[in-house]
Design an enzyme around this catalytic site. Structure first.
Site, PDB file in Angstrom:
ATOM      1  N   ASP A 131      42.808  28.413  48.169  1.00 16.61           N
ATOM      2  CA  ASP A 131      43.569  29.639  48.350  1.00 16.61           C
ATOM      3  C   ASP A 131      44.732  29.514  49.331  1.00 16.61           C
ATOM      4  O   ASP A 131      45.883  29.741  48.970  1.00 16.61           O
ATOM      5  CB  ASP A 131      42.618  30.771  48.788  1.00 16.61           C
ATOM      6  CG  ASP A 131      43.244  32.133  48.556  1.00 16.61           C
ATOM      7  OD1 ASP A 131      44.192  32.198  47.766  1.00 16.61           O
ATOM      8  OD2 ASP A 131      42.784  33.113  49.162  1.00 16.61           O
ATOM      9  N   CYS A 188      44.226  46.217  25.114  1.00 16.77           N
ATOM     10  CA  CYS A 188      43.602  46.856  26.275  1.00 16.77           C
ATOM     11  C   CYS A 188      44.634  47.095  27.382  1.00 16.77           C
ATOM     12  O   CYS A 188      45.489  46.251  27.639  1.00 16.77           O
ATOM     13  CB  CYS A 188      42.470  45.968  26.804  1.00 16.77           C
ATOM     14  SG  CYS A 188      41.661  46.651  28.267  1.00 16.77           S
ATOM     15  N   CYS A 195      44.623  51.614  37.728  1.00 17.08           N
ATOM     16  CA  CYS A 195      45.138  51.246  39.056  1.00 17.08           C
ATOM     17  C   CYS A 195      45.564  52.521  39.802  1.00 17.08           C
ATOM     18  O   CYS A 195      46.428  53.262  39.319  1.00 17.08           O
ATOM     19  CB  CYS A 195      46.313  50.274  38.919  1.00 17.08           C
ATOM     20  SG  CYS A 195      47.069  49.923  40.513  1.00 17.08           S
ATOM     21  N   CYS A 244      40.880  47.071  39.345  1.00 15.56           N
ATOM     22  CA  CYS A 244      41.365  46.434  38.121  1.00 15.56           C
ATOM     23  C   CYS A 244      40.400  45.371  37.596  1.00 15.56           C
ATOM     24  O   CYS A 244      40.556  44.886  36.478  1.00 15.56           O
ATOM     25  CB  CYS A 244      42.777  45.876  38.298  1.00 15.56           C
ATOM     26  SG  CYS A 244      42.996  44.777  39.683  1.00 15.56           S
ATOM     27  N   CYS A 248      37.587  46.168  33.828  1.00 13.09           N
ATOM     28  CA  CYS A 248      37.915  45.173  32.795  1.00 13.09           C
ATOM     29  C   CYS A 248      36.721  44.951  31.861  1.00 13.09           C
ATOM     30  O   CYS A 248      35.621  44.644  32.317  1.00 13.09           O
ATOM     31  CB  CYS A 248      38.331  43.869  33.457  1.00 13.09           C
ATOM     32  SG  CYS A 248      38.776  42.602  32.240  1.00 13.09           S
TER      33      CYS A 248
HETATM   34  S1  SF4 Z   1      42.876  42.466  32.443  1.00  9.87           S
HETATM   35 FE1  SF4 Z   1      41.001  43.351  31.574  1.00  9.87          FE
HETATM   36  S2  SF4 Z   1      41.300  45.570  31.880  1.00  9.87           S
HETATM   37 FE2  SF4 Z   1      43.296  44.630  32.135  1.00  9.87          FE
HETATM   38  S3  SF4 Z   1      44.250  44.770  30.121  1.00  9.87           S
HETATM   39 FE3  SF4 Z   1      43.245  42.768  30.261  1.00  9.87          FE
HETATM   40  S4  SF4 Z   1      41.237  43.046  29.345  1.00  9.87           S
HETATM   41 FE4  SF4 Z   1      42.045  45.090  29.825  1.00  9.87          FE
HETATM   42  S1  SF4 Z   2      43.811  45.612  43.366  1.00 13.84           S
HETATM   43 FE1  SF4 Z   2      44.323  46.074  41.223  1.00 13.84          FE
HETATM   44  S2  SF4 Z   2      43.698  48.204  40.879  1.00 13.84           S
HETATM   45 FE2  SF4 Z   2      43.732  47.874  43.095  1.00 13.84          FE
HETATM   46  S3  SF4 Z   2      45.763  48.589  43.686  1.00 13.84           S
HETATM   47 FE3  SF4 Z   2      45.930  46.372  43.346  1.00 13.84          FE
HETATM   48  S4  SF4 Z   2      46.559  46.140  41.236  1.00 13.84           S
HETATM   49 FE4  SF4 Z   2      45.838  48.242  41.490  1.00 13.84          FE
END
Ligand code: SF4
Ligand code: SF4
Length: 321
Positions: A131, A188, A195, A244, A248
């Site tokens: 990382d 999707c 978010c 996010c 998923c």
């Molecule tokens: S990352 Fe996961 S939630 Fe986001 S569009 Fe792709 S499949 Fe859907």
């Molecule tokens: S971690 Fe993902 S869902 Fe959360 S604010 Fe950042 S981009 Fe949006």
């Protein structure tokens, strides 16, 4: 060495699995495929105050600069999925930060893998990167077959989902290469819709996260005050944000996908005891030191921790009025 004369990597992969990694693959130390997109992301200002990312660009462009003579990149994935403690008084702590600092855990395992390589391939050299080293892990993760890029910009493994850390071992050994991962989100859009701050945006036809409005960045990297419109949407998140990934579908268990969203087997990731939001809002330096010792949450300084907790207390008060 041509591709068919590269050395068998099955022993290395068995050893990586024995050490606890759930994914492992090998790719060549080429220029990262998404380097131009990454440069565009930085030049648009999407990196916020993370100036160091631009400074690291020369090294990111050429992984061989991290290990002269590197011939292969071994990419590993370590599952960190577990249940997040939740409740109205609880701070939202992203899963990655619930237990022991993953840098330490992965580095220790990669060091052991490097020692195994040195014994198996005498005279070879290796370098572990986790990382913080300037290497585009996700690009090499895709090239090594670990996963493909989701619209949330995370690497998604079709069988396992996205709850895994990436680690990299550069080596001078010419190992057999794996096939790049293929896959996609299709129609999707769940992460984009879910978010809380609308941080997942389309830049030049590619989905990117604008760090400046991402709760993960705001709670961890951003040292100044948080703009009120964004602060109102933090929804309890105090260290990072998992929304996010939570939404998923590739992280949703399914009978036909037994490996998907399985809990981590890594004891070092066992969730630590976290204080309540009120306690965090009044955290002393000493208590912060104790709480974050050996934890990835230590990147969130004591003042930021207090700030994040106070914002979430204010939000809870506002929404309950
Ligand atoms: S990352 Fe996961 S939630 Fe986001 S569009 Fe792709 S499949 Fe859907
Ligand atoms: S971690 Fe993902 S869902 Fe959360 S604010 Fe950042 S981009 Fe949006």
């Amino acid at each position: 060495m041509s591709s068919d004369t590269r050395l068998d990597s099955s022993g290395l992969k068995s050893e990586a699995m024995r050490l606890g990694f759930s994914l492992v693959g090998v790719c060549a130390p080429t220029s990262p495929p998404h380097l131009d997109a990454y440069k565009a992301w930085i030049s648009k200002g999407f990196a916020g105050s993370m100036d160091y990312l631009e400074r690291h660009l020369p090294m990111k462009s050429d992984p061989r600069s991290l290990l002269p003579g590197a011939s292969s990149i071994v990419v590993v994935g370590l599952n960190y999925n577990q249940t997040r403690p939740e409740g109205p008084e609880r701070p939202g702590i992203a899963k990655y930060a619930l237990g022991r600092d993953y840098h330490k855990v992965i580095r220790s395992k990669l060091t052991k893998l490097g020692r195994w390589m040195a014994l198996e391939f005498p005279g070879s050299q290796s370098r572990a990167c986790v990382d913080s080293a300037p290497i585009m892990e996700r690009d090499f993760g895709q090239l090594a077959g670990l996963g493909w890029f989701g619209k949330n910009t995370l690497l998604i493994n079709s069988e396992r989902g996205s709850w895994f850390f990436l680690g990299v071992l550069l080596t001078t050994v010419e190992l057999a290469l794996d096939e790049p991962s293929e896959g996609g989100c299709g129609t999707c859009n769940r992460c984009i819709d879910a978010c809380p701050t609308g941080a997942i945006v389309n830049l030049d036809g590619r989905w990117q996260v604008d760090a400046r409005s991402c709760i993960s960045y705001l709670t961890i990297e951003h040292a100044d005050s948080i703009e009120s419109d964004l602060a109102r949407r933090m929804n309890g998140w105090t260290v990072g944000c998992d929304v996010c990934q939570d939404v998923c579908p590739f992280n949703t268990p399914r009978a036909t996908q037994p490996l998907r969203a399985t809990p981590t087997q890594e004891p070092d990731f066992n969730v630590r005891s976290w204080p309540s939001l009120i306690e965090l809002a009044n955290l002393s330096e000493g208590a912060w030191d104790e709480l974050t010792r050996g934890s990835a949450a230590r990147r969130v300084g004591v003042e930021q921790m207090r700030r994040n907790a106070r914002i979430n207390i204010e939000n809870a008060t506002r929404f309950s009025d």
